[in-house]
Design a protein around this motif. Structure first.
Motif, PDB file in Angstrom:
ATOM      1  N   GLY A  61      -3.390  -2.658  -3.447  1.00  0.00           N
ATOM      2  CA  GLY A  61      -2.466  -2.697  -2.268  1.00  0.00           C
ATOM      3  C   GLY A  61      -1.817  -4.118  -1.765  1.00  0.00           C
ATOM      4  O   GLY A  61      -1.053  -3.781  -0.938  1.00  0.00           O
TER       5      GLY A  61
ATOM      6  N   THR B 207       1.626   2.170  -3.811  1.00  0.00           N
ATOM      7  CA  THR B 207       0.658   1.960  -4.956  1.00  0.00           C
ATOM      8  C   THR B 207       0.573   3.362  -6.027  1.00  0.00           C
ATOM      9  O   THR B 207       0.083   2.939  -7.214  1.00  0.00           O
ATOM     10  CB  THR B 207      -0.895   1.774  -4.511  1.00  0.00           C
ATOM     11  OG1 THR B 207      -1.120   2.556  -3.447  1.00  0.00           O
ATOM     12  CG2 THR B 207      -1.049   0.380  -3.957  1.00  0.00           C
TER      13      THR B 207
ATOM     14  N   ARG C  75       0.875  -1.299  -0.052  1.00  0.00           N
ATOM     15  CA  ARG C  75       0.170  -0.076  -0.050  1.00  0.00           C
ATOM     16  C   ARG C  75       0.834   1.326  -0.005  1.00  0.00           C
ATOM     17  O   ARG C  75       0.467   2.227  -0.416  1.00  0.00           O
ATOM     18  CB  ARG C  75      -0.952   0.150   1.178  1.00  0.00           C
ATOM     19  CG  ARG C  75      -2.140  -0.924   1.022  1.00  0.00           C
ATOM     20  CD  ARG C  75      -3.088  -1.152   2.283  1.00  0.00           C
ATOM     21  NE  ARG C  75      -2.121  -1.829   3.432  1.00  0.00           N
ATOM     22  CZ  ARG C  75      -2.767  -1.686   4.467  1.00  0.00           C
ATOM     23  NH1 ARG C  75      -4.124  -1.218   4.778  1.00  0.00           N
ATOM     24  NH2 ARG C  75      -2.114  -2.303   5.444  1.00  0.00           N
TER      25      ARG C  75
END
Ligand SMILES: [Zn+2]
Length: 291
Positions: free
Chosen positions: A262, A230, A227
């Motif tokens: 993610g 991303t 995440r």
């Protein structure tokens, strides 16, 4: 110990879609990252969305564009070394291009494997990534990338940890629902505007092939939280504009994309360190310093 990650991908853009997160994540952690791209991607879409079987599709023009796009994507992902093996794209399964003598699918496995093994001897990656024996989704070049990588590992004098990319069945089911909803909404919007809705067309895959794309959740052995990177993954995919312009993923907001993209999942195919269970780091067992 210096850490090195090597991914063997079939086409320009595969590095971004299935490993864009881990490439950028590991680079940020100081890991050396190496990408081997087996084909030139001749049978992707040509600029302007011209499909490969269209008579106006010029494979050489596609290569020129995709080579530039790959360089840009690699820069965004911070990939330290990109090796293009330069084989010809084999097209989708059962296309006549499969049997072109220059096609990756027609290349003797040992010949390509020796080239990959030479890179492995040079880089000595602890972690190697490619696709499973189904090539993740049945594309001949992805299947060949699998065969070549597995053979290359037999030609080197040490055993790295090999991972195949994967999508858990539970995630696959969610994605399918999302795709179907979006297709339904687009048809409804066309009808509302008085337009002829796009014909549904032949599905790319048989239902059996589609089921094989997923991996039972319990068999996933690495779940990587990407995440934090991303945005780079989104930008790398967008760099492959000739293939990804207007794609399902890039129509998402960055927030939605971060949510949907993610996590990257992998299945451990070789296990020289005797790891057990699901790890959150492809370099689990190799780290001497905390990071
Ligand atoms: Zn591909």
């Amino acid at each position: 110990m210096s850490l090195t990650f090597l991914a063997v991908h079939a086409h320009p853009d595969d590095e971004a879609s299935s490993t864009g997160g881990v490439f950028r994540l590991y680079k940020n952690q100081g890991v050396r990252t190496v990408l081997v791209t087996c084909t030139n991607g001749e049978y992707g879409d040509a600029p302007g969305g011209i499909k490969p079987l269209d008579p106006h599709h010029d494979p050489e023009a596609v290569v020129a564009v995709r080579t530039e796009e790959l360089a840009r994507s690699a820069e965004i992902l911070g990939i330290d070394r990109v090796v293009r093996l330069g084989y010809r794209d084999s097209g989708m399964m059962r296309w006549p291009q499969n049997s072109d003598p220059k096609a990756f699918w027609s290349t003797p496995i040992d010949e390509a494997a020796e080239r990959v093994a030479a890179i492995m001897r040079d880089e000595r990656p602890q972690v190697v990534m490619t696709y499973n024996e189904f090539g993740f989704y049945g594309h001949p070049d992805h299947i060949q990338a699998h065969r070549v990588t597995v053979r290359a590992l037999e030609l080197v004098d040490y055993e790295p940890t090999l991972y195949f990319n994967a999508i858990p069945d539970s995630v696959m089911a969610m994605m399918r629902e999302r795709f179907e909803n979006e297709a339904r909404e687009m048809r409804a919007a066309d009808i509302a505007q008085g337009l002829e809705p796009e014909p549904e067309g032949e599905p790319d895959m048989t239902p059996e092939e589609e089921i094989r794309m997923g991996t039972p959740d319990a068999l996933v052995s690495a779940t990587i939280d990407v995440r934090s990177v991303t945005d780079a993954k989104y930008d790398a995919l967008a760099a492959h504009a000739s293939q990804t312009d207007g794609s399902f993923w890039l129509r998402m907001s960055r927030e939605e994309f971060a949510e949907a993209m993610g996590t990257e999942w992998f299945v451990r195919a070789t296990n020289p360190l005797g790891l057990t269970g699901t790890v959150g780091d492809l370099f689990a067992g190799y780290r001497t310093d905390p990071f």
